[in-house]
Design an enzyme around this catalytic site. Structure first.
Site, mmCIF file in Angstrom:
data_model
loop_
_atom_site.group_PDB
_atom_site.id
_atom_site.type_symbol
_atom_site.label_atom_id
_atom_site.label_comp_id
_atom_site.label_asym_id
_atom_site.label_seq_id
_atom_site.Cartn_x
_atom_site.Cartn_y
_atom_site.Cartn_z
ATOM 1 N N ASP A 253 0.570 -1.094 -0.527
ATOM 2 C CA ASP A 253 -0.171 -0.352 0.034
ATOM 3 C C ASP A 253 0.738 1.242 -0.101
ATOM 4 O OD1 ASP A 253 -1.892 2.126 0.297
ATOM 5 O OD2 ASP A 253 -2.541 1.605 2.191
ATOM 6 N N LYS A 260 1.345 8.266 0.119
ATOM 7 C CA LYS A 260 2.216 7.950 1.585
ATOM 8 C C LYS A 260 3.357 8.639 1.503
ATOM 9 C CE LYS A 260 -0.326 3.549 3.500
ATOM 10 N NZ LYS A 260 -1.135 4.187 4.022
ATOM 11 N N ASP A 271 0.074 -4.967 4.735
ATOM 12 C CA ASP A 271 -1.564 -4.847 3.940
ATOM 13 C C ASP A 271 -2.362 -5.890 3.635
ATOM 14 O OD1 ASP A 271 -3.354 -2.491 4.626
ATOM 15 O OD2 ASP A 271 -2.966 -1.800 2.720
ATOM 16 N N ASP A 330 -5.871 6.242 -0.761
ATOM 17 C CA ASP A 330 -4.887 5.396 0.214
ATOM 18 C C ASP A 330 -6.479 4.971 1.165
ATOM 19 O OD1 ASP A 330 -3.561 4.000 2.108
ATOM 20 O OD2 ASP A 330 -2.408 6.682 2.995
ATOM 21 N N GLU A 332 -7.728 2.431 0.791
ATOM 22 C CA GLU A 332 -8.324 1.311 -0.806
ATOM 23 C C GLU A 332 -8.626 0.289 -0.265
ATOM 24 O OE1 GLU A 332 -5.473 1.808 1.118
ATOM 25 O OE2 GLU A 332 -4.916 -0.625 1.489
ATOM 26 N N ARG A 334 -11.176 -0.359 1.823
ATOM 27 C CA ARG A 334 -12.407 -0.956 1.834
ATOM 28 C C ARG A 334 -12.839 -1.477 0.729
ATOM 29 N NH1 ARG A 334 -13.329 5.000 5.191
ATOM 30 N NH2 ARG A 334 -11.171 3.977 5.736
HETATM 31 N N1 BES Z 1 -3.075 -0.269 5.518
HETATM 32 C C1 BES Z 1 -3.704 1.560 5.664
HETATM 33 C C2 BES Z 1 -4.303 0.761 7.280
HETATM 34 C C3 BES Z 1 -2.762 0.889 8.061
HETATM 35 C C4 BES Z 1 -2.511 2.039 8.995
HETATM 36 C C5 BES Z 1 -3.149 -0.443 8.391
HETATM 37 C C6 BES Z 1 -1.163 1.715 9.743
HETATM 38 C C7 BES Z 1 -0.899 -1.304 9.040
HETATM 39 C C8 BES Z 1 -0.737 -0.070 9.529
HETATM 40 C C9 BES Z 1 -4.776 2.034 4.826
HETATM 41 O O1 BES Z 1 -5.334 1.491 3.623
HETATM 42 C C10 BES Z 1 -4.909 3.208 5.227
HETATM 43 O O2 BES Z 1 -3.595 3.856 4.572
HETATM 44 N N2 BES Z 1 -6.098 3.591 5.043
HETATM 45 C C11 BES Z 1 -5.964 5.776 5.507
HETATM 46 C C12 BES Z 1 -7.801 5.893 5.672
HETATM 47 C C13 BES Z 1 -7.464 7.304 5.902
HETATM 48 C C14 BES Z 1 -7.373 7.232 4.326
HETATM 49 C C15 BES Z 1 -8.972 7.295 5.898
HETATM 50 C C16 BES Z 1 -5.640 4.876 7.229
HETATM 51 O O3 BES Z 1 -5.802 5.322 7.892
HETATM 52 O O4 BES Z 1 -5.119 6.946 7.479
HETATM 53 ZN ZN ZN Z 2 -4.318 -0.093 3.179
HETATM 54 MN MN MN Z 3 -4.090 3.239 2.305
#
Ligand code: BES
Ligand code: ZN
Ligand code: MN
Length: 482
Positions: A253, A260, A271, A330, A332, A334
């Site tokens: 990811d 990111k 991920d 990001d 993604e 869901r």
């Molecule tokens: N894969 C990440 C979530 C994540 C963060 C997993 C840290 C493990 C450790 C997910 O795809 C993501 O990026 N989520 C975002 C969502 C936001 C953009 C609404 C997040 O949590 O910042």
């Molecule tokens: Zn992710």
């Molecule tokens: Mn993400």
């Protein structure tokens, strides 16, 4: 791996490492202290070892007892959970000590607890060494001697299977993204195909496009590595129940165009942790021959940046009619899970759908790396999942699936958008998923494993990296269905 239940005394037993669970009253040391002419007591007080949970003291024995090394592990008040934490700590220490033969001594262990301690110690003993040079690898414990009432051989075999599948999940999570990408994840899923009653089917990227898996297609299109949908079915004879397990399989990811920062990307090979968990749980359920039919769906993609990446403002139209406006590429996971949840709810006879995903940083903030966040409307399902997790001492904590927050997902241009805003991020992600679960259909629970899926540094019980938490909890839960 082999397991024995010794009849030797604690001082006689021959092994590389003898681990002894010690409570805060230190009374477990008495038997040993004689063999050490009282030096053990002197040593523990000098090192301020007081038997608190997670505390560890390693002592070479210099031949005074049968074991080469003695590892004292604190089990605090002696609760079941503290004893398992201590066993995990001991397993981890045995790795540093390069032990191949390990004995576990925890006072008054029943047969059942003996297996739980074995599973905890083996989880602690796990290390990911595939990419380490040969001379830097340390051996795994192969021979376990458990001071507990003897389990029958079926129970021992079952414990060894749960250990193996948890390790299988951890290997996948730990593998670098150059080697673990959607198609290679699908190839790993084929590991399950050799089990009786199991079939593996993979929809390649074109098939996903043709079938309207718009989430997999949108997220996957930015990568040179084509995404896919993996489906594993297990059909035992005389099934008492039928469940669907859904996993997020984002093999890397990067965040997509909502890129990111480097620091946030370093460990994003984790991920696909939800996929690893659900595939491993399916493997364990089938390997144990549990009478529960399973359909496991994994959406496997890489979330990358390219001229073909999906974009902010794009609108996806899902097969169940829901339209989603992209506000952050990001968010993604869901989108990919949505395709899988729709499919899972279409399988006839499924009573319960559970998904697992490293879905939100918000879940990490809320409950940290010791807990998976649980979201469900069904109190009975919540209760059974919480009880199963508790049985294997894996942290699971229910968080609110608060319907009014659905407001936060409203979009001006589509039915919903893919992010809710800053507050209640783990909840809004769960509420997003709920749009893809059939109303009046199967019971549904969502597990946000973003915290425990991957540890940046070692914890008391686990080496750094993938933990495989929830594999044993879900297997235990499935064994109690029907
Ligand atoms: N894969 C990440 C979530 C994540 C963060 C997993 C840290 C493990 C450790 C997910 O795809 C993501 O990026 N989520 C975002 C969502 C936001 C953009 C609404 C997040 O949590 O910042
Ligand atoms: Zn992710
Ligand atoms: Mn993400």
């Amino acid at each position: 791996m082999n397991v024995q239940f010794p009849t030797d005394s604690i001082t006689e037993i021959q092994c590389d490492v003898l681990a002894v669970g010690v409570g805060t009253d230190l009374k477990e040391l008495a038997d040993l202290d004689a063999a050490f002419d009282g030096q053990l007591t002197r040593e523990t007080s000098a090192k301020q070892f007081r038997g608190s949970v997670g505390a560890m003291l390693h002592l070479p024995t210099f031949g005074r007892i049968g074991a080469r090394d003695l590892v004292l592990v604190g089990m605090g008040d002696g609760s079941a959970e503290s004893r398992r934490t201590a066993a995990g700590r001991a397993g981890r220490e045995a790795r540093s000590l390069r032990a191949e033969r390990m004995a576990l001594h925890f006072p008054d262990s029943s047969a059942e607890e003996g297996m739980q301690l074995l599973e905890a110690a083996a989880a602690g003993n796990y290390a990911f060494q595939m990419y380490k040079p040969e001379d830097e690898r340390s051996p795994t414990v192969e021979s376990w001697q458990i001071f507990a009432s003897a389990s029958d051989s079926d129970q021992v075999q079952a414990a060894l299977k749960r250990i193996r599948w948890q390790g299988w999940a951890r290997d996948l999570v730990n593998m670098p993204p150059a080697d673990l990408y959607p198609e290679s994840l699908a190839a790993k899923a084929q590991d399950l195909a050799s089990i009786d009653g199991v079939e593996v089917e993979v929809w390649d990227f074109e098939r996903c496009q043709a079938e309207g898996c718009v989430g997999i297609v949108a997220v996957g299109q930015g990568s040179d590595k084509p995404g896919c949908l993996i489906r594993v079915t297990y059909r035992p004879k005389g099934a008492a129940d039928h469940i669907a397990l859904v996993g997020k399989g984002v093999t890397f990811d990067a965040g997509g165009l909502s890129l990111k920062p480097s620091s946030g990307m370093q460990t994003m090979r984790c991920d696909m942790g939800g996929a690893a968990t659900m595939l491993a749980a399916t493997g364990a359920i089938a390997d144990l021959g549990l009478p529960v039919a399973v359909d496991c769906f994994v959406g496997a993609v890489e979330n990358m940046v390219s001229g073909n990446s999906y974009k902010l403002g794009d609108i996806l139209r899902y097969r169940n009619g829901v339209t989603v406006e992209i506000h952050n590429t990001d968010a993604e996971g869901r989108l990919v899970l949505a395709d899988c949840l729709i499919r899972a709810c279409e399988v006839s006879g499924v009573s319960t759908v559970v998904d697992a995903a490293t879905l939100t940083g918000a879940a990490v903030v809320a409950v940290g790396s010791d807990f998976t966040g649980l979201f469900t409307h069904d109190d009975g399902l919540a209760g059974s999942l919480l009880a199963a997790a508790d049985e294997v001492s894996e942290g699971l904590w229910r968080l609110p699936l608060h319907a009014p927050y659905k407001e936060l997902l409203k979009s001006d241009y589509a039915q919903i958008k893919n992010v809710g805003g800053r507050s209640a991020g783990a909840t809004t992600a769960a509420l997003f998923l709920e749009h893809f679960v059939k109303k009046d259909g199967p019971r549904w629970a969502h597990l946000d494993i973003a915290g425990p899926a991957f540890l940046d540094k070692a914890s008391t019980r686990y080496a750094p990296g993938g933990t495989g938490q929830m594999v044993r909890a879900l297997t235990t839960w499935a064994s109690q269905l029907g």
